[in-house]
Structures are given as structure tokens and as C-alpha cells.
Design an enzyme around this catalytic site. Sequence first.
Site, PDB file in Angstrom:
ATOM      1  N   GLU A 151       0.840  -1.208   0.000  1.00 13.30           N
ATOM      2  CA  GLU A 151       0.000   0.000   0.000  1.00 13.30           C
ATOM      3  C   GLU A 151       0.871   1.252   0.000  1.00 13.30           C
ATOM      4  O   GLU A 151       1.987   1.242   0.505  1.00 13.30           O
ATOM      5  CB  GLU A 151      -0.967  -0.015   1.193  1.00 13.30           C
ATOM      6  CG  GLU A 151      -0.305  -0.084   2.556  1.00 13.30           C
ATOM      7  CD  GLU A 151       0.023   1.251   3.153  1.00 13.30           C
ATOM      8  OE1 GLU A 151      -0.478   2.265   2.641  1.00 13.30           O
ATOM      9  OE2 GLU A 151       0.813   1.286   4.111  1.00 13.30           O
ATOM     10  N   PHE A 152       0.323   2.328  -0.594  1.00 13.19           N
ATOM     11  CA  PHE A 152       1.051   3.595  -0.676  1.00 13.19           C
ATOM     12  C   PHE A 152       0.211   4.736  -0.107  1.00 13.19           C
ATOM     13  O   PHE A 152       0.269   5.871  -0.564  1.00 13.19           O
ATOM     14  CB  PHE A 152       1.456   3.875  -2.139  1.00 13.19           C
ATOM     15  CG  PHE A 152       2.280   2.759  -2.726  1.00 13.19           C
ATOM     16  CD1 PHE A 152       3.630   2.665  -2.444  1.00 13.19           C
ATOM     17  CD2 PHE A 152       1.698   1.779  -3.513  1.00 13.19           C
ATOM     18  CE1 PHE A 152       4.398   1.616  -2.947  1.00 13.19           C
ATOM     19  CE2 PHE A 152       2.448   0.724  -4.026  1.00 13.19           C
ATOM     20  CZ  PHE A 152       3.807   0.642  -3.743  1.00 13.19           C
ATOM     21  N   LEU A 250      10.060  18.142  -0.750  1.00 12.15           N
ATOM     22  CA  LEU A 250      11.254  18.990  -0.675  1.00 12.15           C
ATOM     23  C   LEU A 250      11.056  20.059   0.388  1.00 12.15           C
ATOM     24  O   LEU A 250      11.638  21.133   0.305  1.00 12.15           O
ATOM     25  CB  LEU A 250      11.527  19.651  -2.037  1.00 12.15           C
ATOM     26  CG  LEU A 250      12.054  18.735  -3.141  1.00 12.15           C
ATOM     27  CD1 LEU A 250      12.273  19.512  -4.419  1.00 12.15           C
ATOM     28  CD2 LEU A 250      13.362  18.052  -2.713  1.00 12.15           C
ATOM     29  N   LYS A 251      10.212  19.800   1.363  1.00  7.83           N
ATOM     30  CA  LYS A 251       9.972  20.782   2.413  1.00  7.83           C
ATOM     31  C   LYS A 251      10.952  20.492   3.553  1.00  7.83           C
ATOM     32  O   LYS A 251      10.885  19.435   4.185  1.00  7.83           O
ATOM     33  CB  LYS A 251       8.506  20.667   2.881  1.00  7.83           C
ATOM     34  CG  LYS A 251       8.088  21.722   3.856  1.00  7.83           C
ATOM     35  CD  LYS A 251       7.631  22.993   3.143  1.00  7.83           C
ATOM     36  CE  LYS A 251       7.447  24.155   4.102  1.00  7.83           C
ATOM     37  NZ  LYS A 251       8.606  25.019   4.313  1.00  7.83           N
ATOM     38  N   ALA A 252      11.837  21.465   3.772  1.00  7.30           N
ATOM     39  CA  ALA A 252      12.823  21.276   4.848  1.00  7.30           C
ATOM     40  C   ALA A 252      12.145  21.404   6.202  1.00  7.30           C
ATOM     41  O   ALA A 252      11.144  22.104   6.348  1.00  7.30           O
ATOM     42  CB  ALA A 252      13.921  22.319   4.713  1.00  7.30           C
ATOM     43  N   GLY A 257       8.928  11.503  10.309  1.00  5.96           N
ATOM     44  CA  GLY A 257       8.561  10.606  11.407  1.00  5.96           C
ATOM     45  C   GLY A 257       7.467   9.687  10.912  1.00  5.96           C
ATOM     46  O   GLY A 257       7.369   9.421   9.714  1.00  5.96           O
ATOM     47  N   CYS A 260       6.064   4.760   9.131  1.00  7.45           N
ATOM     48  CA  CYS A 260       6.546   4.085   7.922  1.00  7.45           C
ATOM     49  C   CYS A 260       7.972   4.437   7.510  1.00  7.45           C
ATOM     50  O   CYS A 260       8.817   3.555   7.393  1.00  7.45           O
ATOM     51  CB  CYS A 260       5.587   4.374   6.777  1.00  7.45           C
ATOM     52  SG  CYS A 260       3.921   3.900   7.189  1.00  7.45           S
TER      53      CYS A 260
HETATM   54  C1  UGA Z   1       4.116   7.553   3.951  1.00  5.94           C
HETATM   55  C2  UGA Z   1       4.051   7.582   2.420  1.00  5.94           C
HETATM   56  O1  UGA Z   1       3.873   8.930   1.965  1.00  5.94           O
HETATM   57  C3  UGA Z   1       2.897   6.707   1.900  1.00  5.94           C
HETATM   58  O2  UGA Z   1       2.942   6.659   0.487  1.00  5.94           O
HETATM   59  C4  UGA Z   1       3.083   5.285   2.457  1.00  5.94           C
HETATM   60  O3  UGA Z   1       2.017   4.435   2.063  1.00  5.94           O
HETATM   61  C5  UGA Z   1       3.099   5.341   3.970  1.00  5.94           C
HETATM   62  O4  UGA Z   1       4.197   6.189   4.398  1.00  5.94           O
HETATM   63  C6  UGA Z   1       3.273   3.924   4.451  1.00  5.94           C
HETATM   64  O5  UGA Z   1       4.303   3.306   4.159  1.00  5.94           O
HETATM   65  O6  UGA Z   1       2.312   3.387   5.030  1.00  5.94           O
HETATM   66  P1  UGA Z   1       2.854   8.848   5.926  1.00  5.94           P
HETATM   67  O7  UGA Z   1       3.755   8.135   6.883  1.00  5.94           O
HETATM   68  O8  UGA Z   1       1.411   8.973   6.224  1.00  5.94           O
HETATM   69  O9  UGA Z   1       2.940   8.171   4.460  1.00  5.94           O
HETATM   70  O10 UGA Z   1       3.438  10.301   5.862  1.00  5.94           O
HETATM   71  P2  UGA Z   1       3.863  11.410   4.784  1.00  5.94           P
HETATM   72  O11 UGA Z   1       2.737  12.344   4.579  1.00  5.94           O
HETATM   73  O12 UGA Z   1       4.456  10.788   3.587  1.00  5.94           O
HETATM   74  O13 UGA Z   1       4.997  12.155   5.641  1.00  5.94           O
HETATM   75  C7  UGA Z   1       6.078  11.426   6.246  1.00  5.94           C
HETATM   76  C8  UGA Z   1       6.977  12.346   7.013  1.00  5.94           C
HETATM   77  O14 UGA Z   1       7.773  13.131   6.141  1.00  5.94           O
HETATM   78  C9  UGA Z   1       6.261  13.350   7.939  1.00  5.94           C
HETATM   79  O15 UGA Z   1       6.939  13.353   9.178  1.00  5.94           O
HETATM   80  C10 UGA Z   1       6.417  14.676   7.241  1.00  5.94           C
HETATM   81  O16 UGA Z   1       6.472  15.755   8.133  1.00  5.94           O
HETATM   82  C11 UGA Z   1       7.763  14.483   6.544  1.00  5.94           C
HETATM   83  N1  UGA Z   1       7.930  15.338   5.341  1.00  5.94           N
HETATM   84  C12 UGA Z   1       7.170  15.123   4.252  1.00  5.94           C
HETATM   85  C13 UGA Z   1       8.896  16.331   5.331  1.00  5.94           C
HETATM   86  O17 UGA Z   1       9.631  16.539   6.332  1.00  5.94           O
HETATM   87  N2  UGA Z   1       9.057  17.084   4.203  1.00  5.94           N
HETATM   88  C14 UGA Z   1       8.314  16.890   3.087  1.00  5.94           C
HETATM   89  O18 UGA Z   1       8.525  17.608   2.092  1.00  5.94           O
HETATM   90  C15 UGA Z   1       7.330  15.900   3.116  1.00  5.94           C
END
Ligand code: UGA
Length: 435
Positions: A151-152, A250-252, A257, A260
Amino acid sequence: MNICVIGAGYVGLITALCFGKKGNTVICVEKNLDKLSMLNNGVPTIFEEGLDELLKESLNTDSVKFTDNLEMGIKSSDIIFIAVGTPTKDNWDVDIGQVEVVINLISPYINKYKVVVTKSTVPVGTQKYITSKLLENNVPKEYFDVVSNPEFLREGKAIYDFFHGDKIVLGSESQKALEVMRKLYEPFKIKMVLTNPETAELIKYTSNAMLSVKISFINEIANLCNKACADIDVIAYALGLDKRISPLFLKAGLGYGGSCFPKDTKALVKMSENYNCNLNIVKATVDVNEKQRVLPVDILLEHYKIIEGKTVGILGLTFKPDTDDIREAPSLYIIEKLLKNKVNIKAYDPMVTKEIKNIFPDITYCDGVYECLEDCDAMIICTEWNEFYSIDLCKVNEIMRESIIIDGRNILDIEKIKEANIKAYYSVGKGNIKN
Ligand code: UGA
């Protein structure tokens, strides 16, 4: 089609409800009776956009049944989704213990041809292992095929993603099983990647690792920006204009966390070592992330030299906004390091959960931003919740003992910081201001 989903956790619940919504008959088997009773009463067990409505609709239309009766679930289904947890062990190996238990439990009930699908994130080779286990448990080989279908879904947007995802990945040695799965997913009109089991299993880890690499990369460049007087947001914008790079992820900030990225990057590193292969980039990604998430404490130590006895206000505890999930949230590591330095902590999160109060019972939990910041010597923005964008900085300057702001998500407006005469402002790659 008749579907059984085993596990009503985050992935299982969304999978069951979304397949139900598309006209399938779904039985979702869950052993936790409290969870079952909540779901049967239409009460969501997780916080997820649109879940409340979808759950009620599914119960009203009887498209999804929640039960602990595994026998009934397996016997009446053509497709069985395994959606149980696969946590990472301390040595970064993946613990597939729950998957093994499920295989043993379902084996006696496989009484005709069924497709057994792994939705859980499992290491490469798990599908072969499941096949051998089922055969070992005397399930006739013509009664089953195994498919890997990772899943994604993003937390918070999982229902939307289920219906509008970028890809569906299906891996199996059996053309017959792939055809069953192709039919199941056809109505979603999402591009499908049909491949062998190992490739499907690896796509999931590679996908999460690629996104994590992007985040750690931009965070390292952000740290350079602070020293080189460059602006990370402008750099990220310029990079994103190049279609080959894409503007997303690309958001710093304070790093990634959640349940996943941290788990899957470590698992991928470990898996590669088991194959005698070195994934240096993924290793560096993990390392950069572990340093990035405690950056605010390093900034405070540099600012104050001695932080013992200071009071710090933490804004945002969840790993990202619009979720109540604190797993692997940078806030946890920041609080832990601050407590080691004998700092007093006040914290506010719009969705703060019982869970974090259990982890850190001795910090002060507040009901709002200004209550949290009152009499603080510094504040740290850990999560970019919507309400933090419009904080009244003049008020902040009045109520804080010292207005030292560490904006871990680069959400505050530098011009407003200057106007409010904030004593010191630290960003992640957008420069610092000291008065
Ligand atoms: C992530 C993936 O985006 C999903 O595709 C995947 O299915 C899922 O893990 C999983 O393996 O189950 P998720 O953990 O809900 O989803 O979170 P994201 O929205 O992807 O964000 C992950 C982390 O990256 C967050 O802590 C967010 O703050 C950080 N992040 C994201 C950044 O620091 N910068 C960004 O530009 C984007």
C-alpha cells in the site's frame, strides 16, 4: 467479489471499507474485541479524513462486516488480504511474526481456490515463505496463490489515496492470481504494475526510501543554507520547477517521522546487508534524519550555552499535521533530549493524545498556543498545524520570558518576526534573526 481482510488496523480498515464502497462484499476479521465493538457501533478507531462517514455508510449498506470469526471470513471469501503489523526489531530486521500467526490460523479454512494477498509491508522473500508455510500446513497447492500488493496510502489522506492513488503494485508468480487482482482493481482506473513477488515487495521499501532520501537531502541543504545565507524554500521551489525532480517532498524541517519512513528505511538497510549489499544513501538518510529531528536542542544549547532550568514551549507533538499519530515524531526526541538537559517543558498540540501523556507524564500539557508559551524562555514549532501559521507574534513577545523562536517547519513570516521585535528567530534554512 468476496473479500476477507485480516486486521482492522490503519491499512486493514481502510482497505476493507474502500473495497466495500466499490461494490465488493467484505468481511474484516479483527481479534481485538474493543476495536470490533467500536467499529460495529460506527465509531472510528483511528483519526482519518472521511472515515466516520465511510464507516457508517458501510454498516448501513452491509457492505463490510466486522467480526472475530476467522473461519467464516476465510471460507466465504475468494481473496484474503493480510493487513497485520510488521514492526521493526531493535536490530532493524522486520518482525513478520504476526503474518506467520495469520498463515497458521487461516490454513485449515482454505477449502477452495483463494488468493492470499500481503498488504502488510513485508521483506523481500516473504511471499515465497508464505507459500512454503501454507504447503507445510497441508493446504493443497491448487487451493491458493499468493500475491504481494503493497500500500502507498498517506495517513490522513488514506481514503482519498485508495481511490486516486498513482499506482497499484501486484506481484505474483501466478498469472491466474494476477488476473483476479487485476479485475478487483479495474474499477479504480489506476495504473497497475504487474510483476514478480520480489520486485513488488521491494517497490514498497524503495518508494518510502526514495521519499525519505528527498527529505534528508533537502534538510542537509537547508543546514548549509543557514550558513551560506541562502533560502531553502526558494531553492526547493526552483528545484521543483524541474519536472525531473518534482516539487513534492522537498519541504525542509525537522525530518520525517511516522510509522513508515523511519521503519522502512531501516528495514531496507538491514535487508540489503542480509544480501551483502551496501545501501549507503539510505544509511546516510537515516543518519541525517536522526540528527535533524533534535536540531532545535542543538540550536538552544548554542544559544544559551546552559539550558538547565529554562522553560521551553513545544508547539505540535504529532509527526505531521492532521493526524493524532505521534509515532517517531521529532517532538518525542526533542522532549527526551530537553528532559536530559533538565529543561522544563510545556507542550500544546491540537490533537494531543493520552499516549504522549503516558510517555512523558511530567511535562505540562496546555490547552492553547498562548497558554503554552506564557513564561517560556524559548519555543519550538515541531509540527506545522494550521493554527500555528497565524500566531500573534506581538502577543508571543509579550507573554514569553524571552522570545526565542525555533521554527522547525519554516512556517512563520520573517517580516512579521522583525516587526514583532522577536529576540531571536531560528529557521531550518531560511536564515536566523538575532536582536
Ligand atoms: C508515507 C508515504 O507517503 C505513503 O505513500 C506510504 O504508504 C506510507 O508512508 C506507508 O508506508 O504506510 P505517511 O507516513 O502517512 O505516508 O506520511 P507522509 O505524509 O508521507 O509524511 C512522512 C513524514 O515526512 C512526515 O513526518 C512529514 O512531516 C515528513 N515530510 C514530508 C517532510 O519533512 N518534508 C516533506 O517535504 C514531506
